[in-house]
Design an enzyme around this catalytic site. Structure first.
Site, PDB file in Angstrom:
ATOM      1  N   HIS A  49      84.410  59.556  44.705  1.00 12.13           N
ATOM      2  CA  HIS A  49      83.419  58.954  43.829  1.00 12.13           C
ATOM      3  C   HIS A  49      82.806  60.020  42.953  1.00 12.13           C
ATOM      4  O   HIS A  49      82.630  61.153  43.404  1.00 12.13           O
ATOM      5  CB  HIS A  49      82.317  58.253  44.633  1.00 12.13           C
ATOM      6  CG  HIS A  49      81.559  57.270  43.823  1.00 12.13           C
ATOM      7  ND1 HIS A  49      80.504  57.638  43.022  1.00 12.13           N
ATOM      8  CD2 HIS A  49      81.743  55.948  43.642  1.00 12.13           C
ATOM      9  CE1 HIS A  49      80.059  56.565  42.402  1.00 12.13           C
ATOM     10  NE2 HIS A  49      80.782  55.530  42.740  1.00 12.13           N
ATOM     11  N   ASP A  98      84.960  50.115  46.959  1.00 10.30           N
ATOM     12  CA  ASP A  98      86.150  49.292  46.752  1.00 10.30           C
ATOM     13  C   ASP A  98      87.165  49.377  47.876  1.00 10.30           C
ATOM     14  O   ASP A  98      88.151  48.646  47.884  1.00 10.30           O
ATOM     15  CB  ASP A  98      86.832  49.693  45.435  1.00 10.30           C
ATOM     16  CG  ASP A  98      86.022  49.240  44.237  1.00 10.30           C
ATOM     17  OD1 ASP A  98      85.429  48.161  44.340  1.00 10.30           O
ATOM     18  OD2 ASP A  98      85.979  49.955  43.229  1.00 10.30           O
TER      19      ASP A  98
HETATM   20  N1  CMC Z   1      93.051  60.709  46.012  1.00  9.54           N
HETATM   21  C1  CMC Z   1      93.498  61.993  45.982  1.00  9.54           C
HETATM   22  N2  CMC Z   1      92.846  63.004  45.366  1.00  9.54           N
HETATM   23  C2  CMC Z   1      91.697  62.720  44.762  1.00  9.54           C
HETATM   24  C3  CMC Z   1      91.160  61.420  44.752  1.00  9.54           C
HETATM   25  C4  CMC Z   1      91.873  60.386  45.406  1.00  9.54           C
HETATM   26  N3  CMC Z   1      91.405  59.151  45.424  1.00  9.54           N
HETATM   27  N4  CMC Z   1      90.000  61.425  44.064  1.00  9.54           N
HETATM   28  C5  CMC Z   1      89.817  62.672  43.647  1.00  9.54           C
HETATM   29  N5  CMC Z   1      90.834  63.478  44.067  1.00  9.54           N
HETATM   30  C6  CMC Z   1      90.957  64.922  43.878  1.00  9.54           C
HETATM   31  C7  CMC Z   1      91.376  65.273  42.453  1.00  9.54           C
HETATM   32  O1  CMC Z   1      92.778  65.310  42.317  1.00  9.54           O
HETATM   33  C8  CMC Z   1      90.711  66.601  42.277  1.00  9.54           C
HETATM   34  O2  CMC Z   1      91.474  67.550  42.971  1.00  9.54           O
HETATM   35  P1  CMC Z   1      91.563  69.094  42.427  1.00  9.54           P
HETATM   36  O3  CMC Z   1      90.144  69.608  42.481  1.00  9.54           O
HETATM   37  O4  CMC Z   1      92.489  69.769  43.357  1.00  9.54           O
HETATM   38  O5  CMC Z   1      92.098  68.985  41.031  1.00  9.54           O
HETATM   39  C9  CMC Z   1      89.387  66.461  43.034  1.00  9.54           C
HETATM   40  O6  CMC Z   1      89.651  65.492  44.057  1.00  9.54           O
HETATM   41  C10 CMC Z   1      88.225  65.986  42.177  1.00  9.54           C
HETATM   42  O7  CMC Z   1      88.653  64.795  41.505  1.00  9.54           O
HETATM   43  P2  CMC Z   1      88.090  64.278  40.109  1.00  9.54           P
HETATM   44  O8  CMC Z   1      89.056  63.306  39.535  1.00  9.54           O
HETATM   45  O9  CMC Z   1      87.713  65.467  39.273  1.00  9.54           O
HETATM   46  O10 CMC Z   1      86.784  63.571  40.562  1.00  9.54           O
HETATM   47  P3  CMC Z   1      85.912  62.630  39.673  1.00  9.54           P
HETATM   48  O11 CMC Z   1      84.547  62.706  40.231  1.00  9.54           O
HETATM   49  O12 CMC Z   1      86.084  62.925  38.228  1.00  9.54           O
HETATM   50  O13 CMC Z   1      86.581  61.180  39.898  1.00  9.54           O
HETATM   51  C11 CMC Z   1      87.109  59.091  40.890  1.00  9.54           C
HETATM   52  C12 CMC Z   1      86.066  60.216  40.731  1.00  9.54           C
HETATM   53  C13 CMC Z   1      86.428  57.907  41.552  1.00  9.54           C
HETATM   54  C14 CMC Z   1      87.603  58.655  39.497  1.00  9.54           C
HETATM   55  C15 CMC Z   1      88.291  59.630  41.739  1.00  9.54           C
HETATM   56  O14 CMC Z   1      87.831  60.051  42.993  1.00  9.54           O
HETATM   57  C16 CMC Z   1      89.405  58.596  41.897  1.00  9.54           C
HETATM   58  O15 CMC Z   1      90.291  58.519  41.055  1.00  9.54           O
HETATM   59  N6  CMC Z   1      89.359  57.766  42.995  1.00  9.54           N
HETATM   60  C17 CMC Z   1      90.331  56.706  43.165  1.00  9.54           C
HETATM   61  C18 CMC Z   1      89.930  55.512  42.317  1.00  9.54           C
HETATM   62  C19 CMC Z   1      88.738  54.776  42.903  1.00  9.54           C
HETATM   63  O16 CMC Z   1      88.673  54.505  44.095  1.00  9.54           O
HETATM   64  N7  CMC Z   1      87.799  54.399  42.013  1.00  9.54           N
HETATM   65  C20 CMC Z   1      86.640  53.588  42.406  1.00  9.54           C
HETATM   66  C21 CMC Z   1      85.353  54.333  42.250  1.00  9.54           C
HETATM   67  S1  CMC Z   1      84.000  53.472  43.065  1.00  9.54           S
HETATM   68  C22 CMC Z   1      83.816  52.013  42.196  1.00  9.54           C
HETATM   69  C23 CMC Z   1      82.978  52.178  40.999  1.00  9.54           C
HETATM   70  O17 CMC Z   1      81.754  52.134  41.110  1.00  9.54           O
HETATM   71  O18 CMC Z   1      83.560  52.348  39.921  1.00  9.54           O
END
Ligand code: CMC
Length: 431
Positions: free
Chosen positions: A310, A367
């Site tokens: 998240h 989710d």
């Molecule tokens: N599976 C594997 N790796 C992950 C995941 C995941 N679900 N989420 C983040 N990472 C890794 C990412 O690859 C990165 O790794 P590194 O530092 O080695 O490059 C690190 O964790 C940080 O990730 P980020 O994408 O920079 O984190 P963010 O805060 O920008 O993104 C997120 C948050 C929710 C978009 C992401 O965690 C994600 O894609 N999750 C899966 C989709 C999901 O469940 N979304 C629903 C969010 S909650 C509902 C809402 O309110 O929208």
């Protein structure tokens, strides 16, 4: 502590005001930085950027705190009714009995949709995604409910604003029910407003033709809880979209339609559909969760563990905690033994013990378990994000209203240009 921050650039020192929120959160006010220094801040994805001051929702991602207007999400999910929460979010206080009755009555009086909207709905191909249909129909509602321009004096036009809000709260559930019923080939009915708001939503969605409708309290309670848990989440992709679209003086309906589109993607609201599809794929593949864990950690593989991670929760998502318990209860009460729930729990356990997920503070989000509940309620995968949108309507309305009441300026970020500098045009023969 000083109430100023100092920014040193080369030999220059710029003083910036500090802003303290009611929960002692600190922010540096850079709103005049460019005017005074010709410098901007760069923050892709707005990870550190506050776009507004807001009195609606407080969230502390480190401590896993979520409160609407000061009330904890745990208490609201346990004790409140969704329509009460909607009123609370929009107007700032819990409604008294008369206010709640008036709101429900006004909703009832606006619970009619022009027959032409039905024709538009029927013209979509059966394969169209329900989120696209909902966003289009919400936009189409404007043609049948023209909105006047609000005065931007800072004093809202109370009656007009109230009527727009009531219309949305009345018509969106009907659209959601219709989108759902059309996918199932069921007649498009209206509800029964002798019922409560959520009771009526469930009836509109689930009543079968020529059969007496018997309310299922387990289903109504689950729906009520899910809608409350999704009702607001301060600034995020869709809510900030609603605020920024509304900041151009676009109407409430147009802004909400944009919010629905922003919610659709699988990194935001679309994750609930993606989670269930992922769990089903794991099951179909033989249930080897370790294989999918490795894929999620492999940087050359685009697969991500959907429902994990998240932007702001870096410890736990309080909504996920409530939903996990609710999923167990619902499946028990409905007598459903879904192997998908076991796969989800197994995956969660492995991820919580895995260094990759622990180091990156990746926990199940709202989710991860919500799709399992929707599935138990017999709602198809493609409708999950629509259910999220239905819950988020009051939050979007509250933010739109707050933005307009505060007379916020049009949203217009800056950029750092990294393209070509000035060059001369060459005619086509010489290229
Ligand atoms: N599976 C594997 N790796 C992950 C995941 C995941 N679900 N989420 C983040 N990472 C890794 C990412 O690859 C990165 O790794 P590194 O530092 O080695 O490059 C690190 O964790 C940080 O990730 P980020 O994408 O920079 O984190 P963010 O805060 O920008 O993104 C997120 C948050 C929710 C978009 C992401 O965690 C994600 O894609 N999750 C899966 C989709 C999901 O469940 N979304 C629903 C969010 S909650 C509902 C809402 O309110 O929208």
């Amino acid at each position: 502590m000083s109430d100023k921050a100092k920014l040193k650039i080369g030999g220059r020192e710029i003083e910036l005001d500090l802003i303290t929120g009611s929960e002692k959160e600190l922010g540096i006010d850079v709103s005049n930085l460019r005017v005074s220094s010709n410098i901007i801040t760069l923050d892709p994805g707005y990870k550190n950027t506050g776009s507004c001051k807001s009195a609606i929702t407080f969230l502390n991602g480190e401590k896993g705190i979520l409160r609407y207007r000061g009330y904890s999400i745990e208490e609201l999910a346990e004790k409140a009714d969704f329509l009460e929460v909607a009123f609370l979010l929009i107007y700032g206080e819990l409604p008294n009995k008369e206010e709640l009755e008036k709101l429900l009555n006004d909703i009832k009086e606006n619970s009619i949709i022009d027959e032409d909207i039905k024709k538009i709905l029927e013209s979509f191909p059966k394969s169209a995604h329900p989120m696209g249909i909902l966003s289009s129909l919400t936009s189409a509602l404007i043609a049948f409910n023209p909105e006047k321009k609000l005065s931007l004096s800072g004093n809202e036009d109370q009656d007009y604003m109230y009527n727009s809000i009531v219309k949305l709260l009345a018509k969106i559930p009907i659209l959601v029910a219709w989108v759902h019923r059309r996918r199932k080939g069921l007649p498009l009915d209206y509800g029964d407003y002798s019922l409560g708001y959520v009771e009526n939503i469930t009836k509109m969605m689930f009543q079968m033709p020529n059969l007496e409708y018997v309310q299922n309290d387990t289903l109504v309670n689950a729906m009520n809880k899910l809608l409350i848990l999704h009702a607001d989440h301060e600034q995020n992709c869709s809510t900030s979209t609603v605020r920024i679209v509304g900041s151009s003086e676009a109407s409430l309906f147009a802004s909400i339609s944009a919010g629905i589109s922003a919610l659709w993607g699988r990194l935001h609201g679309g994750a609930n559909q993606a989670v269930l599809e992922m769990l089903e794929a794991i099951k179909k593949d033989g249930g080897d969760t370790k294989k999918f864990m490795s894929k999620a950690k492999d940087k050359s593989d685009p697969f991500r563990l959907m429902g994990f991670g998240h932007r702001v929760y870096k410890n736990f998502d309080p909504r996920a905690k409530i939903i996990k318990v609710t999923a167990d209860q619902i499946l028990n009460e409905l007598g459903i033994d879904d192997p998908i729930l076991d796969i989800a729990k197994g995956l969660e356990k492995e991820a919580l013990e895995d260094d990759y997920f622990v180091d990156r503070k990746l926990y199940p989000n709202v989710d991860f378990y919500s799709g399992i509940i929707y599935k138990a309620l017999n709602i198809p995968n493609e409708m999950f994000t629509v259910m999220f949108a239905l819950g988020r309507i009051p939050g979007w309305i509250a933010h739109w209203r707050e933005m307009r009441k505060n007379n916020e300026p049009i949203g217009r970020p800056r950029q750092i240009y990294i393209g070509e500098t000035l060059r001369n045009f060459s005619d086509i023969e010489s290229r």
